[in-house]
Enzyme design. Structure first.
Site, short mmCIF file in Angstrom:
data_model
loop_
_atom_site.label_atom_id
_atom_site.label_comp_id
_atom_site.label_asym_id
_atom_site.label_seq_id
_atom_site.Cartn_x
_atom_site.Cartn_y
_atom_site.Cartn_z
N ASN A 1 0.91 -1.22 -0.05
CA ASN A 1 0.09 0.21 0.03
C ASN A 1 0.90 1.20 0.17
OD1 ASN A 1 -2.27 1.68 2.01
ND2 ASN A 1 -2.63 0.98 -0.05
N GLY B 1 6.03 8.19 0.72
CA GLY B 1 6.95 7.83 1.78
C GLY B 1 7.89 6.80 1.22
N HIS B 2 7.25 5.60 0.94
CA HIS B 2 7.88 4.38 0.65
C HIS B 2 8.94 4.81 -0.70
CE1 HIS B 2 4.16 2.72 2.58
NE2 HIS B 2 5.23 2.11 3.11
N GLN C 1 3.28 -9.03 13.63
CA GLN C 1 3.22 -7.98 14.12
C GLN C 1 2.08 -7.21 14.54
OE1 GLN C 1 5.73 -6.37 10.89
NE2 GLN C 1 4.59 -4.32 11.33
N LYS D 1 9.51 8.08 10.30
CA LYS D 1 8.21 8.19 10.99
C LYS D 1 7.98 6.99 12.06
CE LYS D 1 3.47 7.91 9.93
NZ LYS D 1 3.25 6.27 10.20
N LEU E 1 2.59 11.10 5.88
CA LEU E 1 2.16 10.01 4.93
C LEU E 1 2.18 8.64 5.59
CD1 LEU E 1 3.33 10.92 1.36
CD2 LEU E 1 1.57 11.93 2.71
N ARG F 1 -2.09 4.21 6.70
CA ARG F 1 -3.35 4.23 7.53
C ARG F 1 -4.22 5.70 7.27
NH1 ARG F 1 -0.33 0.94 11.43
NH2 ARG F 1 -1.50 -0.90 11.52
O1 PAF Z 1 7.25 -0.69 8.61
C1 PAF Z 1 6.72 -1.54 8.19
O2 PAF Z 1 6.29 -1.38 7.09
C2 PAF Z 1 6.96 -2.83 8.71
O3 PAF Z 1 6.85 -2.76 10.31
C3 PAF Z 1 8.25 -3.53 8.07
C4 PAF Z 1 9.32 -2.98 8.65
C5 PAF Z 1 8.28 -3.88 6.63
C6 PAF Z 1 8.18 -4.99 8.92
O4 PAF Z 1 6.92 -5.93 8.47
#
Ligand code: PAF
Length: 286
Positions: free
Chosen positions: A32, A36-37, A61, A151, A186, A189
């Site tokens: 998604n 930022g990514h 997680q 972030k 960004l 969520r």
């Molecule tokens: O920041 C994230 O998107 C996640 O916590 C990560 C580092 C990809 C681990 O699942």
């Protein structure tokens, strides 16, 4: 850009790049993807010759009441974003590929102290899930460097500690938070916010900035600054989870003598939990 789903294909593609003398950069994500990514991938492409990204919504997680099933899966759009940002290889494994024996028997990695408090207090087990999956991904990709967003300040601190404590040969790079024009950090969520909530959301960063300004101008009454900001957040419609001033290196509660500070916040707008932070080094010239 190739997309592979198995560890075997991933290792073969990375080995090919390595045999050509390429330096490997890695950006782990949960998909998604937003600007930022893309900035993380761009940074990796500047520092490495071959960029691997992963998309894996890691069940380990997420807490039982969290948004694992609701988490948006947008693979086709993500592939386009990664390609444009300079990614060479996408690893998009299934849950079975990552946890072939199930999650119950999976060896866990836990980083004490830094994982406790802040998001660790509201999301028990979250950082153990992050540390475990990141350790696995590092072992699968074996990158020279990996880029993470600032972030997620506590996550970045946990990952730096993990790499240091386990002597992993990976350089960790923290990339500044990318913000919308109104200051909102960004985040995947943000897509859960309705129009009214989206209009309120920038108040989160405004409250961090107001605290930072007060500290820069000499105010050291941290509890009053926090109480005041919490009050303002509640007034505009947030339900604050935590708002704290910490030492940026140790993440321990800041003392009046600390110079390297981080102000961290998590707050709910409706059912959506937003986080943000502002790093404030009082000795830095910038
Ligand atoms: O920041 C994230 O998107 C996640 O916590 C990560 C580092 C990809 C681990 O699942």
């Amino acid at each position: 850009m190739n997309t592979v789903k198995t560890v075997r294909e991933l290792r073969a593609a990375v080995a090919r790049a390595r045999s050509e003398g390429k330096r490997i950069g890695f950006v782990p994500t949960m998909g998604n993807l937003h600007r930022g990514h893309a900035a993380l991938v761009t940074k990796a492409a500047q520092r490495a010759d071959f960029v691997v990204a992963s998309i894996f919504v890691n069940p380990l997680q997420f807490g039982p009441s969290e948004d694992l099933d609701k988490y948006p899966r947008t693979l086709a759009a993500d592939q386009e974003t990664l390609l444009q940002a300079g990614c060479h290889l996408l690893f998009a494994p299934t849950v079975d590929e990552m946890y072939p024996d199930g999650m119950g028997v999976q060896t866990r990695v836990s980083v004490p102290h830094l994982s406790e408090g802040l998001c660790g207090a509201s999301r028990p087990g979250h950082f153990e899930g992050v540390a475990t999956v990141v350790s696995k991904l590092f072992n699968m990709v074996q990158p020279d460097l990996a880029v993470f967003g600032q972030k997620d300040f506590q996550q970045l601190a946990v990952i730096r500690a993990l790499v240091r404590d386990l002597n992993l040969p990976v350089q960790i790079i923290g990339e500044p938070t990318v913000r919308a024009a109104d200051g909102l950090a960004l985040s995947s969520r943000n897509g859960y916010l309705n129009e009214e909530q989206r209009a309120i959301a920038p108040a989160l960063y405004r409250s961090l900035s107001a605290i930072a300004e007060a500290i820069v101008s000499g105010n050291r009454d941290f509890s009053a600054l926090i109480a005041n900001a919490n009050q303002q957040l509640s007034t505009v419609g947030f339900r604050p989870d935590y708002l704290e001033i910490r030492n940026a290196l140790t993440l321990r509660p800041a003392t009046v003598d600390d110079r390297d500070l981080v102000i961290l916040v998590a707050a709910y707008l409706g059912a959506t939990r937003l986080i943000d932070n502002l790093h404030l080094n009082l000795d830095s010239k910038a």
